[in-house]
Motif scaffolding. Structure first.
Motif, PDB file in Angstrom:
ATOM      1  N   PRO A 130       0.824  -1.210   0.000  1.00 15.90           N
ATOM      2  CA  PRO A 130       0.000   0.000   0.000  1.00 15.90           C
ATOM      3  C   PRO A 130       0.861   1.265   0.000  1.00 15.90           C
ATOM      4  O   PRO A 130       1.910   1.323   0.651  1.00 15.90           O
ATOM      5  N   ALA A 131       0.420   2.275  -0.718  1.00 23.64           N
ATOM      6  CA  ALA A 131       1.096   3.571  -0.724  1.00 23.64           C
ATOM      7  C   ALA A 131       0.573   4.434   0.418  1.00 23.64           C
ATOM      8  O   ALA A 131      -0.527   4.218   0.939  1.00 23.64           O
ATOM      9  N   ALA A 132       1.357   5.447   0.781  1.00 29.19           N
ATOM     10  CA  ALA A 132       0.962   6.359   1.857  1.00 29.19           C
ATOM     11  C   ALA A 132      -0.362   7.038   1.547  1.00 29.19           C
ATOM     12  O   ALA A 132      -1.165   7.307   2.449  1.00 29.19           O
ATOM     13  N   ARG A 133      -0.610   7.321   0.277  1.00 30.10           N
ATOM     14  CA  ARG A 133      -1.842   8.018  -0.095  1.00 30.10           C
ATOM     15  C   ARG A 133      -2.929   7.061  -0.606  1.00 30.10           C
ATOM     16  O   ARG A 133      -3.850   7.490  -1.297  1.00 30.10           O
ATOM     17  N   SER A 141       0.123  -1.271   6.916  1.00 32.76           N
ATOM     18  CA  SER A 141       1.347  -0.465   6.831  1.00 32.76           C
ATOM     19  C   SER A 141       1.423   0.123   5.429  1.00 32.76           C
ATOM     20  O   SER A 141       0.947  -0.488   4.460  1.00 32.76           O
ATOM     21  N   ARG A 142       2.031   1.327   5.318  1.00 29.78           N
ATOM     22  CA  ARG A 142       2.042   2.006   4.021  1.00 29.78           C
ATOM     23  C   ARG A 142       3.444   2.465   3.651  1.00 29.78           C
ATOM     24  O   ARG A 142       4.247   2.811   4.513  1.00 29.78           O
ATOM     25  N   TYR A 143       3.673   2.464   2.351  1.00 32.47           N
ATOM     26  CA  TYR A 143       4.969   2.883   1.813  1.00 32.47           C
ATOM     27  C   TYR A 143       4.883   4.363   1.435  1.00 32.47           C
ATOM     28  O   TYR A 143       4.051   4.768   0.623  1.00 32.47           O
ATOM     29  N   ASN A 144       5.779   5.163   2.026  1.00 34.78           N
ATOM     30  CA  ASN A 144       5.838   6.592   1.735  1.00 34.78           C
ATOM     31  C   ASN A 144       7.132   6.895   1.001  1.00 34.78           C
ATOM     32  O   ASN A 144       8.196   6.991   1.626  1.00 34.78           O
ATOM     33  N   GLY A 170      -1.680   1.447  -8.791  1.00 41.35           N
ATOM     34  CA  GLY A 170      -0.914   2.567  -8.265  1.00 41.35           C
ATOM     35  C   GLY A 170       0.293   2.882  -9.114  1.00 41.35           C
ATOM     36  O   GLY A 170       0.269   2.716 -10.342  1.00 41.35           O
ATOM     37  N   ASP A 171       1.382   3.308  -8.462  1.00 37.52           N
ATOM     38  CA  ASP A 171       2.583   3.774  -9.146  1.00 37.52           C
ATOM     39  C   ASP A 171       3.780   2.875  -8.858  1.00 37.52           C
ATOM     40  O   ASP A 171       3.859   2.242  -7.801  1.00 37.52           O
ATOM     41  N   LEU A 172       4.718   2.850  -9.798  1.00 40.10           N
ATOM     42  CA  LEU A 172       5.919   2.044  -9.650  1.00 40.10           C
ATOM     43  C   LEU A 172       7.088   2.891  -9.155  1.00 40.10           C
ATOM     44  O   LEU A 172       7.303   4.015  -9.623  1.00 40.10           O
ATOM     45  N   ALA A 191       3.451   0.664  -5.536  1.00 41.83           N
ATOM     46  CA  ALA A 191       2.859   1.326  -4.374  1.00 41.83           C
ATOM     47  C   ALA A 191       1.391   1.572  -4.699  1.00 41.83           C
ATOM     48  O   ALA A 191       1.066   2.429  -5.530  1.00 41.83           O
ATOM     49  N   ALA A 192       0.504   0.806  -4.091  1.00 41.97           N
ATOM     50  CA  ALA A 192      -0.907   0.829  -4.448  1.00 41.97           C
ATOM     51  C   ALA A 192      -1.606   2.043  -3.852  1.00 41.97           C
ATOM     52  O   ALA A 192      -1.578   2.253  -2.637  1.00 41.97           O
ATOM     53  N   THR A 193      -2.221   2.814  -4.709  1.00 39.11           N
ATOM     54  CA  THR A 193      -3.038   3.940  -4.246  1.00 39.11           C
ATOM     55  C   THR A 193      -4.504   3.542  -4.124  1.00 39.11           C
ATOM     56  O   THR A 193      -5.294   4.250  -3.501  1.00 39.11           O
ATOM     57  N   ASP A 194      -4.872   2.406  -4.707  1.00 38.59           N
ATOM     58  CA  ASP A 194      -6.231   1.883  -4.608  1.00 38.59           C
ATOM     59  C   ASP A 194      -6.183   0.390  -4.317  1.00 38.59           C
ATOM     60  O   ASP A 194      -5.511  -0.365  -5.040  1.00 38.59           O
TER      61      ASP A 194
END
Length: 411
Positions: A130-133, A141-144, A170-172, A191-194
């Motif tokens: 998961p991404a922070a946003r 837990s989230r990746y920032n 999300g974004d790579l 990093a998944a935003t959804d």
């Protein structure tokens, strides 16, 4: 002369890996979660149906990635989409079994590191968290990337879709990724935003694929292959020991405390999945199928095969019956769970323990127990998940493109 030569080749391939005198590798403890909505001892057919749908979607995505990366359709891909209704430098990582579906352990990403619970899946090749946003990531837990000094935005996006409708997009990025003290630098990750609903409430945070690079849908070099390229491990192999407790993923070697004897080696037929030939299947001494292809997949709990051969397997079990409104699912009398279902690889047979074969009693008739071997129409191969892997010690060898099985040590 030809027979002698063939025998020599078989013996060499079956015993190529000698028993190590000491541990070589990095141990990753892994764990398996159980979130069934049914009472203990009762089979959860709803979760089983959802798992089959996820697996169909995963393999459809893998076949598409193989074709995009190689320019050719995978030989096992169906003509149309399948219907969808866990100093020598090596070590182990402990594992857990989530929703009786995937095995997970700890993975650290970034500088300073953030720790994630990650599913280890030999049936796919990409890493995402998961991404922070992330808008729908619950308490994960989230990746920032802004909080990591080693993060780099690749300005590309990704979308992972599964057969049950669950998705992650999300974004790579690239960053440092560490498992059991082994660090890959510039590792590509999503990093998944959804996250869709099933991922939002999943106990693990993300997924790490351990199959071949040809299965990457990003496309990118998978984590373990990055370790190999960067010479972070001495041996380009990893191994799994799956059990009720003490399960482990072992990176860069094998754990001799977990197995006995020599390995039987099986060549990978197409280096995308961990695909190997399955010699034959016996039930109560009767050969029900032979000359099959199979994939060894930690991302699957059960064993899945083509509908025709699964039907033949259950016909050899007295009292078996198909389960209404559950295509490909069969039941057997709970008083006579078969103890002689054998899968043969490289000339050596491995029995499926009745403990793992029995998924629990059928809610509609408690005298019938649901069998863990499922048939799927249109499938051209068998998928052997932890129902098989719990009966053997399994080694995945990138250098020689092969899979090895050894008998479990008694404890």
């Amino acid at each position: 002369m030809l027979a002698i030569s063939s025998l020599l080749i078989f013996l060499l391939s079956s015993s190529a890996l000698a028993l190590p005198a000491e541990l070589t590798g990095f141990l990753v403890p892994i764990y398996k979660r159980n979130e069934s909505c049914t009472p203990p001892g009762v089979a959860d057919l709803t979760e089983l149906e959802a798992q089959i749908a996820r697996i169909k979607g995963k393999y459809a995505r893998g076949f598409a990635a193989h074709e995009a990366n190689t320019g050719a359709a995978h030989p096992l891909a169906p003509p149309q989409a399948l219907n969808i209704t866990k100093r020598a430098r090596t070590g182990p990582e402990p594992l857990n079994d989530a929703s009786e579906t995937l095995w997970y352990g700890n993975v650290a990403i970034g500088t300073p590191p953030t720790t994630f619970k990650i599913d280890f899946d030999t049936g796919s090749s990409d890493l995402f968290v998961p991404a922070a946003r992330c808008r729908d990531c619950g308490s994960h837990s989230r990746y920032n990337p802004r909080g990591s000094s080693t993060s780099r935005n690749l300005h590309r996006t990704f979308r992972e879709g599964y057969g049950d409708g669950s998705t992650a997009s999300g974004d790579l990025y690239s960053d440092v990724v560490t498992v059991a003290g082994l660090t890959a630098t510039n590792q590509v990750l999503g990093a998944a935003t959804d996250y869709s609903h099933s991922f939002t409430y999943d106990p693990s945070d993300g997924l790490m694929g351990l199959a071949f690079p040809n299965l990457s849908s990003y496309p990118a070099t998978p984590f373990f292959n990055t370790l190999i390229r960067q010479r972070k491990i001495d041996e380009p192999i990893f191994s799994f020991y799956l059990a009720e407790t003490g399960s482990e993923l072992y990176l860069g070697g094998v754990n001799p405390a977990r197995y006995t004897g020599r390995f039987t080696w099986n060549p990978v037929t197409i280096p995308s999945y961990w695909q190997i030939g399955l010699d034959l299947i016996r039930v109560n001494g009767e050969i029900t199928s032979f000359g099959l292809e199979s994939v060894i997949d930690t991302g699957t709990t059960v064993i899945i095969g083509d509908a025709q051969n699964v039907r033949a397997l259950y016909r050899a079990i007295r009292g078996s019956r198909s389960i209404p409104d559950a295509p490909g699912v069969y039941g057997v009398p709970c008083t006579s769970i078969p103890n002689d279902i054998t899968f043969t690889f490289g000339g050596k047979g491995y029995n499926i323990s009745p403990t793992w074969f029995n998924l629990g009693s059928w809610r509609e008739d408690p005298s019938i127990c649901i069998g863990g071997i499922i048939g799927v129409d249109g499938l051209r191969f068998w998928i052997l998940g932890d129902m098989f892997m719990r009966n053997v010690y399994t080694v995945f060898d990138f250098a020689n493109s092969r899979v090895g099985f050894a008998r479990l040590a008694r404890h």
